[in-house]
Design an enzyme around this catalytic site. Structure first.
Site, short mmCIF file in Angstrom:
data_model
loop_
_atom_site.label_atom_id
_atom_site.label_comp_id
_atom_site.label_asym_id
_atom_site.label_seq_id
_atom_site.Cartn_x
_atom_site.Cartn_y
_atom_site.Cartn_z
N ARG A 73 0.85 -1.19 0.00
CA ARG A 73 0.00 0.00 0.00
C ARG A 73 0.88 1.24 0.00
O ARG A 73 1.85 1.33 0.74
CB ARG A 73 -0.93 0.00 1.22
N SER A 175 -8.54 0.46 0.70
CA SER A 175 -9.54 0.43 1.76
C SER A 175 -10.00 1.84 2.15
O SER A 175 -10.53 2.57 1.34
CB SER A 175 -9.01 -0.35 2.96
N ASP A 332 -16.89 1.12 4.81
CA ASP A 332 -15.79 1.92 4.26
C ASP A 332 -15.71 1.70 2.74
O ASP A 332 -16.46 0.89 2.20
CB ASP A 332 -14.48 1.63 5.01
N ASP A 334 -14.06 0.08 0.52
CA ASP A 334 -14.00 -1.27 -0.09
C ASP A 334 -14.90 -2.26 0.66
O ASP A 334 -14.84 -3.46 0.40
CB ASP A 334 -12.56 -1.78 -0.14
N ASP A 336 -15.06 -3.56 3.62
CA ASP A 336 -14.61 -4.64 4.50
C ASP A 336 -14.69 -4.25 5.98
O ASP A 336 -14.43 -5.08 6.85
CB ASP A 336 -13.20 -5.12 4.13
N ARG A 337 -15.06 -3.00 6.26
CA ARG A 337 -15.20 -2.58 7.65
C ARG A 337 -16.55 -1.90 7.85
O ARG A 337 -17.17 -1.44 6.90
CB ARG A 337 -14.06 -1.63 8.04
N GLU A 434 -11.03 -7.07 14.86
CA GLU A 434 -9.97 -6.15 15.27
C GLU A 434 -10.64 -4.84 15.62
O GLU A 434 -11.68 -4.48 15.06
CB GLU A 434 -8.93 -5.97 14.16
N SER A 436 -10.26 -1.86 14.98
CA SER A 436 -10.45 -0.82 13.95
C SER A 436 -11.63 -1.19 13.04
O SER A 436 -11.51 -1.20 11.82
CB SER A 436 -9.16 -0.62 13.15
N LYS A 448 -12.06 -9.72 7.28
CA LYS A 448 -13.10 -8.83 7.78
C LYS A 448 -14.08 -8.51 6.66
O LYS A 448 -13.69 -8.46 5.49
CB LYS A 448 -12.51 -7.57 8.40
#
Length: 622
Positions: A73, A175, A332, A334, A336-337, A434, A436, A448
């Site tokens: 990244r 992300s 978010d 993408d 995944d959160r 996690e 976050s 996630k």
């Protein structure tokens, strides 16, 4: 940077006349201008060379991308340490080489490629283009490639790897990072992100073949090659069907009057969250119109990270008030959160922390398991997991209920690999997280997943409404039952690696060489664990049980008063993060006293150990 190939079509006389006087840098410039076929990024390097900006050239060209907690990244732009067409081609060539060595049936089993909606006009760089180049490298080598025909949530890639029996997969995404960034997330055949030694071996392979191969630049191969397949419909249908395995109250969902607002933060989540709600029997959530469609500029938020709380959820909260929706779910970019906010009786909105949501998810997933398990099911076969910097609330629930709780290093790549290992050994994993705001409900995806988490929290809120409870009220019930866990997480920005190293080295030599602090302000330290060096004073042999992670900084302090605090560097951004939690036994806690104690300890931790003013650190809210 690997062996230099012979220069390509660049005029060597021009390069020699513009020599930087540094042989290594000259070679790197030569390589870049020889290999890069993206006119925009090529011009960026030519411009720096012409302007004599040798220091910036060195920063861009004389180091390479490395795997962090979420793959490769970096910012988009020209240079070997940036995300761009050339570095993605190089990375994929390295992966091809590594997979060819490890799998005799690689070409037949294939490789999955997904992407989000990021892009940067100044570098002619977009996630879709980078995904096409990733596919091109593999298709040119006769590898079967499952290339999604449109953007997808990150969880679809690990899910597809397992469903299709592919050897690996890549998701092009950064992300929740700032708009300038992009990334390259790699999943292994087990459906989990790669961990050591794969990451280190792939880096070696990348360095062995840095010059683009014939065909690697042919991004049109995804439209013409018979080896390209589009897995979108099959994977989307299968994912939504698998999602119903963790739907326990469909009849309540169908009848529910509870309204939900969803924001996808200008990313990929809208269509998929709508489908997930449908799979659970819900009416579709109300989308935030200004944030529903992809926008690589994330134009309505200062940063595309729902973890930042109310300041970035403004549009969704105002829409919820207008529509009479009591719960907001935010995925978010993408998807995944997941962030969640709930309107309280006094009209204020409570934005839950990742640790608070984990308490709710942990209670919910175990309660649903208990109600639906077979008579001969053994609770000792059940597991939940969390990263070591996350709340210990699952440990408290596990101790009382009889299931197992495990910790991993920070990063879902460690959770995914461990969950797969547990499943292969006949164990049942209900939930992992996690702090976050990353949650894994069930085990269909070993990463996630904000899409599944959004619909599970909706079902939970619907069920609780039937009991006359809100999510916030249930959270208090959970803390009353299992003990209060009061935590606080935040960060400082630091763009200077030398300063970061100095801060952590000071802590390792605080009271003399190789001597950690014995107290922080008025608070005595009971144990110290240093994941960077592998030291743990709580173990008889002083060796950490968790694996050593030399590539990042991370020290955990356990205090005499029961507080656990960790200082660590982010694996994806220029941040020093701190995590602190007070844990109390059931029935032995006064919340306000715990909160006050925690706040004082954090102030001491920041003042004594991080010294923000002295070290030029920028506070999160600035």
């Amino acid at each position: 940077m690997g062996d230099c190939g012979a220069p390509g079509d660049v005029n060597s006389n021009v390069l020699v006349s513009r020599s930087t006087g540094d042989a290594q840098l000259d070679k790197a410039v030569w390589q870049w201008l020889s290999w890069d076929k993206n006119q925009k990024t090529k011009e960026q390097i030519e411009s720096l060379l012409q302007d004599g900006k040798h220091r910036e050239l060195r920063e861009r060209l004389c180091c390479r991308l490395s795997f962090g907690t979420a793959g490769l990244r970096s910012a988009m732009g020209a240079g070997f340490c940036y995300i761009n067409d050339l570095t993605v081609i190089q990375s994929t060539q390295g992966i091809y080489k590594y997979l060819e060595r490890n799998f005799s049936d690689f070409k037949q089993r294939g490789f999955v490629v997904g992407y989000d909606t990021r892009g940067q006009v100044t570098s002619n760089c977009s996630s879709k283009k980078l995904a096409k180049l990733t596919a091109a490298v593999l298709l040119a080598k006769d590898v079967l490639v499952y290339f999604f025909s449109t953007y997808v949530p990150t969880p679809f890639v690990p899910y597809a790897v397992q469903q299709l029996g592919a050897v690996a997969g890549v998701m092009i995404t950064a992300s929740h990072n700032r708009k300038e960034d992009n990334g390259y997330k790699v999943y292994w055949e087990n459906g989990a992100q790669i961990t050591s030694p794969h990451d280190k071996e792939i880096i070696k392979c990348i360095e062995e073949c840095v010059e683009p191969w014939n065909g690697s630049w042919n991004e049109n191969l995804v439209d013409t090659s018979p080896l390209r397949q589009d897995p979108l419909k099959k994977i989307c249908d299968s994912y939504m069907e698998d999602l119903t395995k963790i739907c326990y109250h469909r009849e309540l969902n169908v009848q529910s009057s509870l309204k939900f607002v969803h924001t996808s933060f200008h990313g990929v989540g809208h269509d998929y969250v709508q489908l997930a709600f449908k799979a659970f029997g819900f009416q579709p959530p109300i989308p935030v119109p200004e944030q529903k469609d992809p926008d690589p500029d994330f134009s309505t938020v200062k940063c595309p990270n729902p973890e930042e709380g109310e300041s970035v959820l403004e549009l969704s909260l105002r829409l919820a008030e207008k529509e009479g929706a009591k719960v907001v779910v935010a995925t978010d970019p993408d998807a995944d959160r997941l962030a969640v906010a709930e309107q309280q009786e006094n009209g204020y909105w409570k934005v839950f922390t990742g640790n608070e949501l984990a308490a709710l998810f942990g209670w919910w997933m175990f309660s649903c398991w208990k109600e639906n398990c077979s008579q001969d099911a053994d609770v000792r076969n059940v597991y939940m997991l969390a990263t070591t910097v996350s709340s210990k609330i699952l440990r408290a629930i596990a101790l009382k209920e009889g299931f197992h709780f495990e910790e991993t290093l920070p990063g879902f790549k460690w959770i995914g690999s461990r969950v797969k290992n547990l499943l292969d050994n006949g164990k049942e994993v209900l939930f992992a997280f996690e702090e976050s705001i990353g949650f894994m409900c069930g085990t269909s995806v070993l990463d996630k997943d904000g899409v599944s988490a959004a619909v599970v929290i909706a079902e939970m809120a619907t069920f609780l409404q039937g009991q006359g409870l809100t999510l916030a009220q249930k959270l208090l019930d959970i803390y009353e039952m299992y003990g209060y866990h009061i935590s606080k997480t935040s960060y400082f920005l630091c763009y200077d690696p030398a300063t970061i190293k100095r801060i952590f080295e000071r802590l390792r030599n605080f009271e003399g060489p190789e001597s950690y602090p014995k107290c922080c302000g008025a608070y005595s330290i009971l144990h110290v664990r240093d994941i960077t060096t592998g030291y743990d004073s709580s173990q008889l042999n002083h060796k950490s049980v968790l694996p050593v992670s030399k590539s990042s900084q991370m020290i955990t302090f356990t205090f005499q008063n029961g507080c656990v605090a960790t200082l660590r560097t982010s694996g994806t951004e220029p941040k020093i993060k701190y995590y602190a939690e007070m844990c109390a036994l059931p029935g032995h806690s006064d919340r306000s006293v715990l909160e006050e104690e925690l706040q004082k300890l954090i102030e001491a931790l920041i003042g004594d150990f991080l010294e923000p003013a002295k070290n030029g650190l920028t506070w999160r809210s600035a």
